[in-house]
Design a protein around this motif. Structure first.
Motif, PDB file in Angstrom:
ATOM      1  N   TRP A 231       0.828  -1.204   0.000  1.00 19.88           N
ATOM      2  CA  TRP A 231       0.000   0.000   0.000  1.00 19.88           C
ATOM      3  C   TRP A 231       0.866   1.259   0.000  1.00 19.88           C
ATOM      4  N   LEU A 232       1.979   1.267   0.736  1.00 23.98           N
ATOM      5  CA  LEU A 232       2.875   2.428   0.738  1.00 23.98           C
ATOM      6  C   LEU A 232       3.377   2.720  -0.674  1.00 23.98           C
ATOM      7  N   HIS A 233       3.698   1.669  -1.417  1.00 21.54           N
ATOM      8  CA  HIS A 233       4.111   1.823  -2.815  1.00 21.54           C
ATOM      9  C   HIS A 233       2.971   2.423  -3.640  1.00 21.54           C
ATOM     10  N   GLU A 234       1.761   1.894  -3.456  1.00 17.78           N
ATOM     11  CA  GLU A 234       0.627   2.378  -4.247  1.00 17.78           C
ATOM     12  C   GLU A 234       0.268   3.822  -3.891  1.00 17.78           C
ATOM     13  N   PHE A 235       0.403   4.202  -2.625  1.00 13.44           N
ATOM     14  CA  PHE A 235       0.158   5.598  -2.261  1.00 13.44           C
ATOM     15  C   PHE A 235       1.225   6.496  -2.880  1.00 13.44           C
ATOM     16  N   GLY A 236       2.423   5.959  -3.080  1.00 12.51           N
ATOM     17  CA  GLY A 236       3.443   6.703  -3.814  1.00 12.51           C
ATOM     18  C   GLY A 236       2.969   7.054  -5.214  1.00 12.51           C
ATOM     19  N   HIS A 237       2.222   6.148  -5.864  1.00 13.10           N
ATOM     20  CA  HIS A 237       1.646   6.469  -7.173  1.00 13.10           C
ATOM     21  C   HIS A 237       0.629   7.601  -7.056  1.00 13.10           C
ATOM     22  N   PHE A 268      15.525   8.192  -0.844  1.00 12.67           N
ATOM     23  CA  PHE A 268      15.357   8.471  -2.268  1.00 12.67           C
ATOM     24  C   PHE A 268      13.883   8.665  -2.614  1.00 12.67           C
ATOM     25  N   ASP A 269      13.005   7.832  -2.051  1.00  9.98           N
ATOM     26  CA  ASP A 269      11.567   8.007  -2.266  1.00  9.98           C
ATOM     27  C   ASP A 269      11.118   9.394  -1.810  1.00  9.98           C
ATOM     28  N   ILE A 270      11.592   9.798  -0.636  1.00  8.79           N
ATOM     29  CA  ILE A 270      11.182  11.083  -0.069  1.00  8.79           C
ATOM     30  C   ILE A 270      11.670  12.243  -0.932  1.00  8.79           C
ATOM     31  N   TRP A 271      12.905  12.167  -1.402  1.00  9.65           N
ATOM     32  CA  TRP A 271      13.416  13.253  -2.236  1.00  9.65           C
ATOM     33  C   TRP A 271      12.726  13.283  -3.602  1.00  9.65           C
ATOM     34  N   MET A 272      12.301  12.133  -4.127  1.00  5.57           N
ATOM     35  CA  MET A 272      11.501  12.149  -5.364  1.00  5.57           C
ATOM     36  C   MET A 272      10.184  12.881  -5.133  1.00  5.57           C
ATOM     37  N   MET A 273       9.535  12.609  -3.999  1.00  4.19           N
ATOM     38  CA  MET A 273       8.283  13.296  -3.676  1.00  4.19           C
ATOM     39  C   MET A 273       8.516  14.798  -3.539  1.00  4.19           C
ATOM     40  N   ARG A 274       9.550  15.183  -2.821  1.00  7.93           N
ATOM     41  CA  ARG A 274       9.853  16.607  -2.655  1.00  7.93           C
ATOM     42  C   ARG A 274      10.155  17.267  -3.996  1.00  7.93           C
ATOM     43  N   ASP A 275      10.843  16.543  -4.872  1.00 12.27           N
ATOM     44  CA  ASP A 275      11.173  17.084  -6.187  1.00 12.27           C
ATOM     45  C   ASP A 275       9.902  17.366  -6.981  1.00 12.27           C
ATOM     46  N   PHE A 276       8.940  16.438  -6.904  1.00 13.09           N
ATOM     47  CA  PHE A 276       7.688  16.652  -7.630  1.00 13.09           C
ATOM     48  C   PHE A 276       6.968  17.876  -7.076  1.00 13.09           C
ATOM     49  N   TRP A 277       6.890  17.974  -5.754  1.00 14.48           N
ATOM     50  CA  TRP A 277       6.217  19.118  -5.146  1.00 14.48           C
ATOM     51  C   TRP A 277       6.866  20.431  -5.569  1.00 14.48           C
ATOM     52  N   ARG A 278       8.193  20.511  -5.537  1.00 13.19           N
ATOM     53  CA  ARG A 278       8.837  21.795  -5.835  1.00 13.19           C
ATOM     54  C   ARG A 278       8.612  22.211  -7.283  1.00 13.19           C
ATOM     55  N   HIS A 279       8.382  21.234  -8.167  1.00 11.88           N
ATOM     56  CA  HIS A 279       8.147  21.573  -9.563  1.00 11.88           C
ATOM     57  C   HIS A 279       6.712  22.023  -9.833  1.00 11.88           C
ATOM     58  N   ILE A 280       5.761  21.626  -8.988  1.00 12.97           N
ATOM     59  CA  ILE A 280       4.372  22.013  -9.262  1.00 12.97           C
ATOM     60  C   ILE A 280       3.818  23.012  -8.254  1.00 12.97           C
TER      61      ILE A 280
END
Length: 298
Positions: A231-237, A268-280
């Motif tokens: 579920w943690l993986h799917e919430f990442g989606h 790495f998962d957390i920084w990917m999420m942060r990267d997406f947020w900073r771009h939008i």
């Protein structure tokens, strides 16, 4: 398939059109075999993550939504902004089994704790306006109301079904179906809307996830309440993070979004999420939302 390829999800939500999030290989059993507290306020990933993070962003920028990543407006961040930093779930109980009141309470508690494993890592980061993300289960969809043992006070019970006959939370109350935030057709109005579904399917192995919610096995979820890694993986989606079945970024192999390689959310998962947020983030009125989050706006 790519994370945000537009498809018709007739099997999931009737004839609704959705952004496909994740890869069908999430559904396979063989890919699935600590909460971090490393909050950041600025874009300053560890040096060894800079190159792989850029590789990921370059990849999603060209593959999401036919190359128009910013043209899609129902990422998890959009959902949270529309709900002013709260998440209402409706559970689709896709099973013939009964579910006890204690199990329903445990499922809600699990969602509260496990959503935070992701969203707490945005607190204070580059204008993220919410100190925490309160989570509630506002509804259950079942084949028969008698399946819900004990009290159902405070919870909306749905007995509607999708085109395949699977229990479905009332579309009139769902964010996925009403991205204009018009819940006038919902019996309980906007206050009883749900932002996404937790779809629990008897006997299912693997999972699926996207802007509509997450789907995993009912037995699996009840047996993994403390840390349901699928579920943690799917919430990442739901948070717009991609799958990595066909490639991995330079030097990075074990992380929750690389299915089967990790059972915990990694740096790495957390920084990917942060990267997406900073771009939008620039598409939101973050200053106003932050004021609302601390009670300065009506």
């Amino acid at each position: 398939m790519k994370l945000l390829e537009i498809v018709t999800l007739t099997a999931l939500y009737g004839a609704a059109t959705a952004a496909r999030t994740g890869d069908d290989r999430d559904l396979k059993t063989d890919v699935w075999a600590k909460t971090l507290n490393r909050r950041q306020t600025t874009w300053s990933p560890p040096s060894e993550l800079v190159t792989p993070l850029q590789e990921v962003w370059d990849h999603v920028s060209t593959t999401y939504n036919n190359g128009d990543l910013l043209g899609f407006t129902n990422y998890g961040y959009d959902i949270l902004m529309a709900s002013n930093g709260t998440l209402n779930f409706c559970v689709r109980w896709d099973s013939d089994a009964s579910v006890t009141e204690a199990d329903r309470t445990a499922i809600e508690s699990s969602l509260k704790a496990n959503v935070r494993k992701w969203t707490d890592q945005l607190t204070g980061f580059m204008g993220w306006p919410f100190g925490e993300v309160p989570v509630s289960v506002v509804g259950w969809a079942v084949k028969d109301k008698a399946q819900l043992q004990g009290s159902v006070s405070g919870v909306d019970v749905h007995t509607t079904a999708d085109s395949a006959g699977t229990p479905e939370c009332d579309p009139a109350c769902g964010r996925f179906f009403h991205q204009d935030n018009d819940y006038s057709a919902c019996a309980g109005g906007a206050a009883r809307h749900y932002d996404m579904s937790l779809w629990l399917t008897a006997g299912m192995e693997g999972g699926a996830g996207g802007d509509w919610g997450q789907r995993v096995g009912s037995e699996y979820f009840l047996g993994a309440l403390d840390s349901p890694h699928i579920w943690l993986h799917e919430f990442g989606h739901t948070l717009a993070l991609d799958d990595f079945y066909d490639w991995t970024p330079t030097g990075i192999t074990n992380f929750i979004m690389n299915a089967g390689s990790s059972t915990t959310i990694t740096d790495f998962d957390i920084w990917m999420m942060r990267d997406f947020w900073r771009h939008i983030a620039s598409r939101f009125s973050v200053r106003k939302l932050k004021a609302r989050a601390i009670g300065k706006f009506d």
